[in-house]
Design an enzyme around this catalytic site. Structure first.
Site, mmCIF file in Angstrom:
data_model
loop_
_atom_site.group_PDB
_atom_site.id
_atom_site.type_symbol
_atom_site.label_atom_id
_atom_site.label_comp_id
_atom_site.label_asym_id
_atom_site.label_seq_id
_atom_site.Cartn_x
_atom_site.Cartn_y
_atom_site.Cartn_z
ATOM 1 N N CYS A 136 -23.415 35.648 25.058
ATOM 2 C CA CYS A 136 -22.509 36.728 24.994
ATOM 3 C C CYS A 136 -22.764 37.840 26.229
ATOM 4 O O CYS A 136 -24.021 38.122 26.093
ATOM 5 C CB CYS A 136 -22.154 37.564 23.736
ATOM 6 S SG CYS A 136 -20.990 38.715 23.706
ATOM 7 N N CYS A 147 -19.484 48.172 30.161
ATOM 8 C CA CYS A 147 -20.303 49.373 30.398
ATOM 9 C C CYS A 147 -19.382 49.864 31.684
ATOM 10 O O CYS A 147 -19.299 49.382 32.673
ATOM 11 C CB CYS A 147 -21.670 49.058 30.803
ATOM 12 S SG CYS A 147 -22.574 50.695 31.143
ATOM 13 N N ASP A 178 -36.492 59.431 16.812
ATOM 14 C CA ASP A 178 -35.998 59.752 18.138
ATOM 15 C C ASP A 178 -36.590 61.169 18.764
ATOM 16 O O ASP A 178 -36.020 61.761 19.293
ATOM 17 C CB ASP A 178 -34.399 59.887 18.232
ATOM 18 C CG ASP A 178 -34.005 59.469 19.550
ATOM 19 O OD1 ASP A 178 -34.734 59.163 20.590
ATOM 20 O OD2 ASP A 178 -32.810 60.116 19.779
ATOM 21 N N CYS A 238 -21.126 43.571 26.457
ATOM 22 C CA CYS A 238 -21.718 44.813 26.666
ATOM 23 C C CYS A 238 -21.846 45.047 28.108
ATOM 24 O O CYS A 238 -21.662 46.206 28.634
ATOM 25 C CB CYS A 238 -22.812 45.171 25.752
ATOM 26 S SG CYS A 238 -24.415 44.057 25.992
#
Length: 356
Positions: A196, A203, A139, A199
């Site tokens: 699904c 949020c 990252d 998420c």
């Protein structure tokens, strides 16, 4: 060469990695999506993403000579996590007096942990094959981590854009080693999100604007960590008590019932960051903040941004229940606060409990 990959997996497990894959470097299919994301401005003030352009999708431009990318997964769910850890996290989010820090940031800075262990893994490979051109990343550079992880069989890209694994959920870090050795590539896995939309629905700020598409400008992780200006007024009430990062899309994900506990002690949560109250964290002046966040990913946002985040959480707490002690702390900070902090403190103090 396949036998070498198996040895690599053994060495990786000894270093605390949970999984290893090998990806090719042709990511051209990912370029249109990256271009569209940047064109929409979804990267917010992360201007480096625009500056790097398509280099992110072209490993051999980032590191000349690269032929393969070794991808690595390291689980970070703390070793001490209870079986109902998701319920415990939701409980913390429901307590307005508590300051919620994203789970991945409660221990040692993952950049430091993974980078050092990836380097050791690369050196071990070099000892086996001779001179090896390589570079490790965690990252920390223009790397399409999730794309590489998906292509190398680490998992699939979930609708929240994070990598998902059927037997490990998404509670893990990713790291990469760019190498000039043509190891055999790993087989990708199929996606299993199906219909699904948990998420997207969970949020808090609606940052997941479509499956596999996040507008960083609305994401609480971006707002509390990457963004260095004022938090947009309309988003402040939606942030609740989240002061560093946000785990909601992972907490709600059904696959995270399979999340694996870490074997690495570095990710054990620090007591100061496990379940602190807002008042406890307001007591940290800059010197105390630097001391308590030494070796932590949190330290890089600096004390002012930390206090800005605390101010938003405090305003949300005051909107639910009057708290004279918390209000007193905010008032005492005003005379010496920077313009940025003062604006957030004034906003917090203007919040009043909703009528019964």
């Amino acid at each position: 060469m396949q036998a070498l990959v198996e040895r690599l997996r053994t060495w990786a497990r000894e270093l605390g990695f949970s999984q290893i894959g090998v990806a090719g470097i042709d990511l051209s299919e990912a370029e249109p999506g990256l271009q569209a994301w940047l064109a929409a401005g979804f990267h917010g003030s992360m201007h480096y993403m625009q500056a790097h352009g398509m280099k992110r999708a072209r490993p051999a431009e980032l590191v000349p000579g690269t032929l393969r990318v070794i991808t690595a997964r390291m689980d970070y769910l703390p070793r001490t996590s209870s079986i109902d850890w998701q319920a415990m996290e939701w409980q913390g989010l429901a307590d307005p007096q508590r300051a919620q820090v994203s789970m991945y940031a409660r221990g040692r800075d993952y950049h430091k942990v993974l980078r050092a262990r990836l380097q050791k893994l690369a050196e071990r490979l070099g000892e086996a094959v001779g001179p090896l051109g390589h570079r490790v990343f965690t990252d920390s550079a223009p790397v399409l981590e999730v794309e590489l992880a998906s292509r190398s069989g680490i998992g699939w890209r979930g609708k929240h854009t994070l990598t998902l694994h059927r037997e490990a959920g998404s509670m893990f870090f990713l790291g990469e080693i760019y190498i000039d050795l043509a190891l055999p590539v790993s087989e990708p896995v199929t996606a299993h999100c199906g219909q699904c939309s948990a998420c997207l629905d969970a949020c808090p700020t609606g940052a997941i604007v479509a499956p596999q598409r996040v507008d960083a400008r609305r994401c609480i992780s971006y707002l509390t960590i990457e963004h260095d200006g004022a938090i947009p007024l309309e988003l402040r009430p939606l942030m609740g008590n989240r002061i560093y990062g946000c785990d909601d899309c992972q907490l709600i994900c059904p696959w995270n019932k399979f999340a694996q506990k870490s074997t690495v002690v570095d990710f054990d949560p620090r007591p100061d960051l496990s379940a602190p109250s807002l008042l406890q964290l307001w007591a940290w002046d800059e010197a105390e903040f630097l001391r308590r966040t030494e070796g932590s990913a949190i330290r890089r946002i600096g004390h002012q941004r930390w206090q800005r985040n605390l101010a938003v959480a405090s305003g949300n707490a005051l909107a639910k229940k009057e708290d004279l002690a918390l209000r007193d702390v905010l008032m005492k900070l005003l005379p010496t606060a920077s313009d940025l902090l003062a604006e957030h403190l004034h906003w917090a103090l203007a919040q009043t409990p909703a009528p019964l």
